[in-house]
Design a protein around this motif. Sequence first.
Motif, PDB file in Angstrom:
ATOM      1  N   GLU B 302       0.828  -1.201   0.000  1.00  0.00           N
ATOM      2  CA  GLU B 302       0.000   0.000   0.000  1.00  0.00           C
ATOM      3  C   GLU B 302       0.866   1.256   0.000  1.00  0.00           C
ATOM      4  N   ARG B 305       2.255   1.680  -3.377  1.00  0.00           N
ATOM      5  CA  ARG B 305       1.174   2.062  -4.273  1.00  0.00           C
ATOM      6  C   ARG B 305       0.861   3.554  -4.159  1.00  0.00           C
ATOM      7  N   LYS B 311      -1.006   1.397 -13.133  1.00  0.00           N
ATOM      8  CA  LYS B 311      -1.926   0.279 -12.977  1.00  0.00           C
ATOM      9  C   LYS B 311      -1.217  -1.068 -13.072  1.00  0.00           C
ATOM     10  N   LYS B 314       0.449  -1.903  -9.887  1.00  0.00           N
ATOM     11  CA  LYS B 314      -0.479  -2.426  -8.882  1.00  0.00           C
ATOM     12  C   LYS B 314      -0.668  -3.920  -9.067  1.00  0.00           C
TER      13      LYS B 314
END
Lengths: 136, 791
Positions: B302, B305, B311, B314
């Motif tokens: 997290e 991120r 994307k 992730k």
Amino acid sequence: MPPKGARASSSAAAKSRSSASTTASTSTQSPLSTLYNSYIENTPRRLKVIDAFLVFLMLSGIIQFIYCALITNFPFNSFIAGFASTVGQFVLAASLRIQANPENGKTFPKVSPERAFGDFLFGSVILHFFVFNFLG
Amino acid sequence: MSAGTSSKGAAGQGTRTAYRLPTLSAESNNNVLSLLRLIIIFLIAGAAVSSRLFAVVRHESIIHEFDPWFNFRATKVLTTDGFYRFWNWFDATAWYPLGRAAGGTAYPGLMVTSGAIYKLFHSLNIPVDIRNICVLLAPAFSGLTAWATYMFTAAMKDDAAGLLAAAFIGIAPGYISRSVAGSYDNEAIAIFLLMMTFYLWIKALKDGSALWGVATALFYFYMVAAWGGYVFITNMIPLHVLVLILMGRFSSRLYVSYSSFYALGTLASMQVPFVGFQPVRTSEHMAALGVFGLLQLVAFVELVRSHVPSKQFKLLLVGFVVLVATLAFGALVALTYAGYVAPWTGRFYSLWDTGYAKKHIPIIASVSEHQPPAWPAFFFDLEMLIFLFPVGVFLLFKELRDEHVFVIIYAVMASYFAGVMVRLMLTLTPVVCVSAAIAMSTLLQTYLDPKEPTPVVEGSGGDGEDDNGAVAKSTRAAAASRKAAEVSSSTDSELSRPASPLFRASAFTSSKFGVFGLDSRFFVTIYSLLLLLVFVLHCTFVTSTAYSSPSVVLASRNADGSQHVIDDFREAYYWLRQNTASDAKVMSWWDYGYQISGMADRPTLVDNNTWNNTHIATVGKAMCSNEERSYPILRKHDVDYVLIIFGGLLGFSGDDINKYLWMIRIAQGVWPDEVREADYFTPQGQYKVDDGATRTMRESLLYKMSYYRFNDLFGGRPGMDRVRQTPGPSKSPELDHLDEAFTSENWIVRIYEVKKPDALGRDLPGVKAFEGGKRRKRAFALPAAGAGGKK
């Protein structure tokens, strides 16, 4: 303790990336450099201090673990106490970092950074009480 | 309840109300509410304490059951010899040849608690006997349990539900059964600690505060020191965290609360000597460790991120987490197989494989409270709560906050465990009370809500589909309005709830659906109150009749209603205490070990702490062998007295003949070729004690001891065994190696003294035959031919 070891190694790699190294493979070059740049730019100074402390704790824990795995675990309670102190302190410091992070302000409406620091102190005192009790 | 009825805003702006509300200022309203809360909590605590005193009032202030006698004895050691002596206490009188390091093999929380209370009272110059503190500890802590349940439920819903839950758990028989006055068992304080730990966990999770996480860890430590059931917490909280992560509800609050709880709680739990290194070595604790590692990973991802909003990245990271988690799990499995991590212990494993204990560890299966309960047990212990329980869980599902997930998981797990083992009804009771209180308070709040819906004349089209949506909307609106009324009292519950201005704006003012008029309100409310009243009556009845009998004295009623107390146990134990040498070893089945050492104060061979199965099997073998084979066992273990329980005269069903099969099974598990269960059954497979009993049965030591001189009571005719409902043996058995030393008034406890070897070196049957004046059959045989003195 497989999960802990895995976590330690992975985050150690990331931390070393973020702090100094630039020798990453070409395929993941851009995300890593993005990460590094973003970290350098967006992280407040205080959090970087905490991060340095976290890295230190992690190295200390890894060294203890390697010693235990390679040489001996004979006074097992001493190993547990030492290792748990680094893990516990890591976790408490990481909690402090999360709570003191201004980006997380809305996640913690009841915890101000000062309160977070107070919690950190309280938790550390309790932790070290148990650690010294367990060293034997 | 009061919180829901006097909603402040509702009476004002144009909404119609079904009945007039008292007009109070917001401040005095709050004051009245908090005063009411205080009074209600104190009354609940009073009810909880006083409903547990039946046994003390009827009989006397005495420790019940078996296990509490050890706790009581350990507490006496603690208060007389001091804490350090207690910590290193080696109990040389238990497990006679072996001894027991009691300080390191007991959960010390209970003793330390009552010891601290004892010290406190004595420092205040209130000299209370330690026995009274031990007897009354469980009622006192039940009051605290009610308070903790109130806090827990208030964190789930609101104060009204909290008060109901406190009232429920205060008198629910499922909890009373283990916490009546005199039941000085670990569960007495454990349920309070369980609820307190759960409450603090919920609070830590809501606030995301390391302080409350540490507080959870400290109460967890207390719980670990108090009860072996702490493993339930050790697995419940990680399971909650895991489910939250899988639901995509990971938040930094989760990380802070769980990590601080786990890191400190695990280290703290290892300080208890009985637990030791188990938290890092056994499978029961690996879930907590695994979730801890997973949480570190997720938190790290997290963090990354938040720095990199790409994307693909992730996806990469999620894949990374899944991979590492799988690898870690695989490593754990590998470590377990390689033997670095101990597998599940039998006691826990038998919860999953329910046939395991009966096959492999008969000593676990032999305990009556380890059997699965029947349906009536649930209704008996929880009455109407058991059918409000699913409603409450359903209502929690409807408004699924993070902490509601906890109650749902708790409900599912505890229901399963209570279905497997009677004893675990105890851990089910709190969650049943909590969800039943949520259901009941939702019902009452819906029907006590004074807001009248405004009937709007509708157009025709699309009525049906509009119906459902509007109903749901209006019920949610009712919930929202209730919440709005209580923001002042419990602001923290607002925290993670999704704000719902939509419902408030539209449905608040012009709700078409709801409860019309006073009559429907009246009926439902009266009906609910009636249910609650019947619940109270049921609880009092059950507590009074079923759960308030001290097993030490047996009470029965005479025909004229007067009470007849059978006090054979203490009679016998005090005979032992006063008429035997202080180091005389007493052998009995393990059930009575703690009571003998507690009341008779004599060394025992085995006791209720069943840590050495072989030793118990030795006693079982001595009981179920014939005299010639058991006498050497008795001599080798320096046994002076053998104590058995015989209920045949009085109809006391928990006697040793009824437990006999378990002795045989346990002995058979260790000596399969010497003891065979089948030998004790007739060829038709019957378990008989009369003349049809098998030869092995008739010659076994326990059988002989039980029926020795039994027929004398019936004038030489075969006596009637009132437990087995058959006649006893027509000819009373003879004992050669034992002397009857004491038999209590109602023949419940029979104590036999083991004869010393003959001074002239003859075997004991020969001596008996000689003294009885019997002529040896083969008078001309050489002595070397053996001592065939028998008959």
